[in-house]
Scaffold this active site. Structure first.
Site, PDB file in Angstrom:
ATOM      1  N   GLU A 146       0.819  -1.215   0.000  1.00 48.71           N
ATOM      2  CA  GLU A 146       0.000   0.000   0.000  1.00 48.71           C
ATOM      3  C   GLU A 146       0.854   1.268   0.000  1.00 48.71           C
ATOM      4  OE1 GLU A 146      -4.068  -1.677   2.134  1.00 48.71           O
ATOM      5  OE2 GLU A 146      -2.659  -0.504   3.342  1.00 48.71           O
ATOM      6  N   GLU A 303      -6.352  -7.847  -0.861  1.00 50.56           N
ATOM      7  CA  GLU A 303      -6.876  -7.787   0.501  1.00 50.56           C
ATOM      8  C   GLU A 303      -8.336  -7.365   0.478  1.00 50.56           C
ATOM      9  OE1 GLU A 303      -4.878  -5.210   3.225  1.00 50.56           O
ATOM     10  OE2 GLU A 303      -2.867  -5.843   2.616  1.00 50.56           O
TER      11      GLU A 303
END
Length: 651
Positions: A146, A303
């Protein structure tokens, strides 16, 4: 990628004693897990002191996965430098716009422009790559985690120097930069490159051009970190695909289009926002964005959550069946991997209240039973992996435009371009229309209809691309406050919307932000925004009660360009979108009642799968274009296989 759906989640064996590992892997096999993400936040264990490495535990974890037929998306652990890094190199820690240096104690504690961070990150990445090259469990490189989630912009002196270098590469001279930024305003003209700083805290508004370029630079700095690690990994393992997990549709600080151009396959994370009335529509937007970033090819959901997250004001648990419904919704919109954060719920740490595939309560739980059932179902979906979703409609979306409009000195603080794009997408979702997102400078030739909800900034190339699409026979709908400025955030003079005045046959002389709704002749209302417009060849399709144009249509070449001068209420927007869809010949994948989502994935040979997802509390009937009917139980998902020749079954 494999011809099976990747299924699993982040496995963090380093958080647990080794006696739990074999139980983990046994339960993974029971649940149908075939892939895990591994090593994402393990830098401090792999390199406990600078230059001292310990791979023994990771060796044993990788070997255990291989012995049980489970693949690894092995991470470079560079998203979270260890304590020794901050202690030894405090100058590499990030600094915010107010000049505060942020300290170690969470994650992403580094300046993206720091050469010290980059060197140490590449060193640990090289160690991981060379050690596990050729390992039978290695299936994918998962770089970092991320990017920019917590350190998207750093304002330190190192970043200032890197920003100046970036600017010198972008502009041929200081005179060109001064012109682009309009520095004659407020006595901001620069006489030396060294005078330029990041847009740190100032007494009043920062320069809009400076702020925009700093956002571009900051995104590019993160992309450069990724490509440096990617190139290293490719040099060691050229046959292993490389990716990093984006946050498409939720995090706007990075240019996802730029990242997507550098990965081997797009992967993204998505989490429902509990405060949203219909979070599954947000899910559809994020999934469509991920697919679009990957050029329509299947993508990886790296995710999502089995139930509650830990970072919202109220972390809502998922109702029975919601885990499956969310997962299959991503699958319907092009995902070939359904992964969760995480495998086993953490006992300690900041994410201990984040749900997992294996909850704190163990396997005899609602969540684990649903995880097992989903694993069995995904394993039986032969033929779905590799199929694609195609769309006839695209919404233009550009991060630079979002960044430019984020400057506080705007006509109205109530215009949110990202939310407006989502609102138009949601209207299409409710109409059953599958939609792509597209960059303004991308290829639009494959679409029938292109929508421009609120594209404040557009380059000359982007402006020309939409005009060419329309004149070649496409239908275009442009929303208010679009085409206003060029790529430097300079106003396009001569009347708004400057980039598309001729295309739209409309000229706007003044903006009129609204305090309340404004009535339209059609019975709908405009909200937040209105414009004083004059037609110049366009036909007025709807007007304010005062007579000024609210919705216009202008024929151009073989196509037509529509324009809205106000932000329509939801019902009025739905009517306008229905009209332009009909004009463009755009139809839903099937006929379904409100709240039932239908999306089609297909192979070039004609094999296809119609996903019918019932988000309501009542049974619903779906009718396919071929006339077949199927009942989708409340809260359930049906997957209807199609084969060449029109036969249809039910999965």
């Amino acid at each position: 990628m494999p011809d099976v759906i990747a299924y699993g989640g982040d496995w963090n064996p380093e958080q647990w004693p080794e006696e739990t590992w074999r139980q983990d892997v046994a339960l993974m096999r029971e649940a149908g897990v075939n892939q895990v993400s591994l090593g994402i936040f393990s830098w401090s264990l792999l390199e406990p002191a600078e230059g001292v490495f310990d791979f023994g535990w990771l060796d044993r974890a990788m070997d255990l996965l291989a012995a049980n037929g489970i693949r690894a998306g092995l991470a470079t652990p560079t998203a979270s430098p260890p304590p020794w890094f901050a202690a030894s190199y405090p100058e590499a820690l990030p600094v915010d716009a107010d000049g505060r240096r942020l300290h170690h104690g969470s994650r992403q504690g580094f300046c993206p422009s720091s050469p010290i961070y980059r060197d140490r990150a590449l060193r640990i990445a090289e160690r991981v790559a060379t050690r596990y090259a050729g390992h039978p469990a290695l299936a994918l490189w998962h770089v970092h985690n991320e990017y920019g989630c917590h350190n998207a912009r750093c304002y330190c002196d190192t970043s200032a120097g890197a920003f100046r270098a970036w600017l010198r590469a972008r502009y041929s001279s200081l005179d060109e930069l001064n012109d682009a930024w309009g520095t004659a305003f407020w006595s901001q003209r620069y006489g030396e490159w060294t005078q330029i700083l990041p847009p740190r805290a100032t007494p009043s508004f920062t320069n809009p051009g400076q702020q925009l370029d700093f956002r571009r630079f900051s995104s590019d700095a993160l992309v450069e970190l990724y490509t440096a690690e990617r190139d290293l990994l490719r040099s060691v393992t050229p046959d292993v695909p490389v990716t990093t997990n984006l946050m498409a549709g939720a995090h706007w600080d990075m240019d996802c289009w730029a990242f997507a151009a550098e990965v081997d396959v797009v992967s993204t994370d998505h989490y429902l926002i509990g405060a949203r009335a219909e979070p599954h529509i947000d899910l559809a937007f994020a999934a469509d964005y991920a697919r679009s970033l990957n050029g329509g090819r299947p993508w990886l959901l790296m995710e999502h959550s089995t139930s509650a997250v830990n970072w919202q004001p109220r972390n809502l648990a998922k109702a029975p069946g919601e885990l499956r419904r969310n997962s299959l919704q991503h699958l319907a919109r092009g995902a070939d991997a359904i992964m969760f954060f995480q495998w086993r719920a953490s006992r300690a740490g900041a994410e201990k209240w984040h749900s997992a595939m294996l909850p704190h309560a163990g396997p005899d739980t609602k969540i684990f039973r649903e995880v097992k059932a989903l694993g069995t179902e995904l394993a039986g979906l032969d033929g779905v992996p590799g199929s694609r979703v195609t769309a006839d409609v695209a919404i233009l979306l550009d991060h630079a435009s979002v960044w430019a409009q984020d400057h506080p000195a705007q006509p109205s603080s109530e215009l949110d371009p990202a939310e407006e794009a989502k609102r138009w997408h949601a209207a299409l979702w409710r109409a059953g229309i599958t939609c792509d997102l597209a960059h303004p400078e991308g290829d639009l030739s494959g679409y029938r209809l292109v929508l421009v909800p609120m594209l404040y900034l557009v380059s000359d190339a982007g402006a020309a691309g939409l005009a060419d699409f329309t004149r070649a026979g496409g239908v275009t709908l442009v929303g208010p406050y679009s085409g206003i400025v060029d790529e430097h955030d300079r106003v396009r003079l001569g009347g708004y919307p400057g980039a598309w005045r001729e295309l739209l046959g409309v000229s706007v002389e003044e903006f009129f932000p609204l305090e309340g709704p404004i009535a339209l002749e059609s019975g709908g209302t405009g909200t937040v925004w209105s414009e004083l417009a004059h037609v110049n060849g366009a036909k007025v399709l709807d007007a304010y009660a005062t007579g000024e144009p609210a919705w216009t249509r202008h024929e151009q070449g073989g196509g037509a360009a529509h324009y809205l001068t106000t932000r329509l209420d939801d019902a009025a927007l739905a009517r306008v979108l229905a009209a332009v869809c009909a004009e463009a010949g755009v139809r839903p994948a099937a006929t379904a009642p409100p709240g039932v989502e239908v999306v089609r994935r297909a192979h070039p040979d004609g094999r296809a799968f119609l996903f019918a997802i019932n988000h309501t509390g009542a049974d619903a009937e779906v009718t396919t274009p071929a006339g077949a009917r199927a009942t989708v139980p409340a809260g359930d998902v049906l997957i209807l296989p199609e084969v060449p020749g029109g036969e249809q079954g039910t999965h």
